[in-house]
Scaffold this active site. Structure first.
Site, PDB file in Angstrom:
ATOM      1  N   SER A 297       0.798  -1.220   0.000  1.00 60.74           N
ATOM      2  CA  SER A 297       0.000   0.000   0.000  1.00 60.74           C
ATOM      3  C   SER A 297       0.834   1.275   0.000  1.00 60.74           C
ATOM      4  O   SER A 297       1.434   1.600  -1.018  1.00 60.74           O
ATOM      5  CB  SER A 297      -0.964  -0.019   1.195  1.00 60.74           C
ATOM      6  OG  SER A 297      -1.960   0.955   1.013  1.00 60.74           O
ATOM      7  N   ASP A 308       8.526   5.608 -11.208  1.00 65.51           N
ATOM      8  CA  ASP A 308       7.919   6.177 -12.419  1.00 65.51           C
ATOM      9  C   ASP A 308       8.491   7.548 -12.773  1.00 65.51           C
ATOM     10  O   ASP A 308       8.472   7.949 -13.938  1.00 65.51           O
ATOM     11  CB  ASP A 308       6.406   6.288 -12.247  1.00 65.51           C
ATOM     12  CG  ASP A 308       5.712   4.946 -12.412  1.00 65.51           C
ATOM     13  OD1 ASP A 308       6.420   3.926 -12.506  1.00 65.51           O
ATOM     14  OD2 ASP A 308       4.466   4.913 -12.439  1.00 65.51           O
ATOM     15  N   LYS A 322      -0.944  -4.172  -3.091  1.00 64.40           N
ATOM     16  CA  LYS A 322      -2.169  -3.675  -2.454  1.00 64.40           C
ATOM     17  C   LYS A 322      -2.373  -2.236  -2.887  1.00 64.40           C
ATOM     18  O   LYS A 322      -1.684  -1.333  -2.431  1.00 64.40           O
ATOM     19  CB  LYS A 322      -2.056  -3.790  -0.939  1.00 64.40           C
ATOM     20  CG  LYS A 322      -3.378  -3.607  -0.188  1.00 64.40           C
ATOM     21  CD  LYS A 322      -3.613  -2.188   0.213  1.00 64.40           C
ATOM     22  CE  LYS A 322      -4.904  -2.043   0.989  1.00 64.40           C
ATOM     23  NZ  LYS A 322      -5.242  -0.656   1.315  1.00 64.40           N
TER      24      LYS A 322
END
Length: 525
Positions: A297, A308, A322
């Protein structure tokens, strides 16, 4: 212990960590109000009918709890019901502190044994030492009763500023005495360690994302920079998540201005995008994030933002996967529901969430599949969704399908089949064993410095042999012979932890950490 069962045991342990982490993976927002409906009236009428006319007495609260859980099981694995008796503990863990006397203890034989008081905490200030036994809390007898931990906590906790008289036995001096301890706020650290590994490489270990996590992280970051840190490792291994805002704030410290940190999208396709600001304190310099199969998470949000945006290197093994956002709704009786209301997406548009189409049991037992496929030991065994290709800011290809795939793969320590030894060496068994060894000879160790403590343990096979016997006496049979050096090393490190401090412990164990070694080697390239 039969090796056939080790993956199952480890799988259960990892799943438990993520399930507990799931209680904390929440998104702040306005509460949703439930409107009246025929379905709701149907349930209310049934419960009233049972309560008034059922032939036997029934605990209707337990029936309601069962009903709520059955409903949530039809949704996703992270929509959960939190019973009222669990809410206080869950909320307290994320708050970042609690009121108490400040001791790390466990039930040794029939008494409450102090492993270590919290430095500068109430018990430490009152003169309580490691190895002491608490016999009475006020008039309540604690020894000889085998009280469960929740009962012990309730007797030792209280209001801030309140006083409690403890009757203490000090074995090293053979004396019993009484002492008043004034309860105070005890911080629950979410940053376990912040150390300089060499002249220029800082290391910060984050165990969860709680209310105080960013504050702790930022303080640690500035301290490491003042010591000369030019590169930074952030360790998110086994971090099951927490508050999204904390992960966002940390990412903001690491990213340049106006970059996407995370996206969320709800059932109505409303997309919220969070961008970095101009407040960053470590926007340049080499950056590494350490993850493993139990990083979930908020940990994945942070790792995805860094990967990214091509800001740093993700090191380790594929994360848990998650990527669902929960919102908490109180149910009026002290209990609550954490309901999934949106999905997380990384800056490139990847969904972090892996499939839960085959139910919660299989979902949380994913570790077993990763173990059996060899994914934990070889990068080329990681299942990549070729149809879910995305591009980072600089055009590198990354993949969706669940979890964050590291840029630099590091396998689990040891060989395939050695997971049980790894698990034991990082469990409470080592801590309890070392405490019991110290309890026999604490005076011999207390005058030694950090290096002398480590040498005393490492330069003999006594503690290694005693630990093997300790495990056997507790019903755990392992072949430790081929792991002898590692076992001795972790035992020595635990001696250092209990006798010196946590920082000294981390400085010692990180020297033997394969992921740390991989990062330091990469830095030299």
């Amino acid at each position: 212990m039969n090796k056939i069962y080790l993956p199952i045991i480890i799988s259960v342990a990892l799943a438990a960590g993520v399930i507990m982490g799931n209680f904390f993976n929440v998104f702040s927002g306005n509460q949703t109000f439930i409107s009246k409906s025929s379905h709701k009236n149907k349930l209310n009428r049934l419960m009233d009918f049972i309560e008034s006319d059922y032939v036997d007495n029934v605990n209707t609260d337990s029936i309601v709890d069962l009903t709520v859980n059955n409903i949530l099981e039809k949704l996703d694995p992270h929509s959960v019901y939190i019973a009222k008796e669990d809410m206080r503990q869950v909320a307290q863990s994320m708050k970042g502190d609690f009121v108490g006397i400040g001791v790390n203890f466990y039930m040794y034989k029939d008494s409450v044994a102090i492993i270590k008081p919290v430095p500068q905490g109430p018990s430490d200030k009152a003169g309580i030492k490691a190895g002491d036994r608490i016999l009475f809390a006020g008039n309540d007898q604690l020894y000889g009763r085998k009280l469960p931990n929740d009962s012990l906590f309730s007797k030792l906790k209280g209001e801030e500023g309140s006083s409690i008289e403890l009757t203490v036995y000090r074995k090293t001096e053979g004396k019993q005495f009484k002492v008043n301890v004034v309860r105070d706020i005890i911080p629950i650290k979410s940053v376990d360690a912040a150390v300089l590994l060499d002249n220029k490489t800082g290391y910060i270990k984050i165990n969860r994302f709680a209310e105080t996590t960013y504050e702790e992280f930022h303080k640690a970051l500035l301290d490491l920079k003042s010591q000369g840190a030019e590169s930074l490792m952030i360790d998110l291994r086994d971090n099951g998540g927490g508050y999204l805002e904390m992960a966002v704030d940390i990412a903001d410290d690491l990213l340049q201005d106006d970059l996407v940190i995370v996206k969320t999208k709800n059932k109505r396709d409303r997309e919220d995008i969070t961008y970095s600001t101009d407040k960053g304190d470590f926007e340049k310099g080499k950056l590494y994030l350490l993850i493993n199969e139990n990083s979930a998470s908020a940990s994945e949000i942070l790792a995805g933002a860094i990967q990214d945006n091509d800001r740093g290197t993700i090191v380790g093994r594929r994360s848990f996967g998650k990527g669902l956002v929960q919102r908490e709704m109180p149910l009026g009786d002290g209990s609550a529901v954490r309901l999934t209301v949106a999905r997380y997406y990384t800056p490139s548009g990847r969904s972090i969430q892996r499939s839960y189409a085959h139910g919660g049991d299989e979902y949380f037992n994913d570790f077993s599949k990763r173990y059996e496929s060899g994914e934990l030991y070889a990068a080329d065994s990681i299942k990549i969704a070729d149809t879910l290709k995305y591009k980072t800011l600089k055009g590198r290809t990354v993949y969706g399908g669940g979890g964050i795939i590291p840029d630099l793969f590091v396998p689990m320590e040891g060989k395939h089949g050695d997971e049980g030894v790894s698990m034991i060496m990082q469990s409470g068994f080592v801590s309890y064993f070392v405490f019991e060894e110290l309890d026999k000879q604490r005076k011999e160790f207390e005058s030694l410095n950090e290096k002398e403590v480590a040498d005393k343990v490492l330069n003999t096979d006594k503690y290694y042999a005693d630990f093997a016997k300790y495990l056997s006496d507790n019903g755990l049979i392992f072949d430790l012979a081929k792991h002898k050096h590692r076992v001795k090393f972790y035992i020595a490190a635990e001696f250092v932890k209990q006798l010196v401090n946590d920082t000294a412990y981390y400085k010692m164990v990180l020297r033997e950490d394969n992921m740390i070694k991989a990062v330091l080697a990469d830095e030299k390239k």
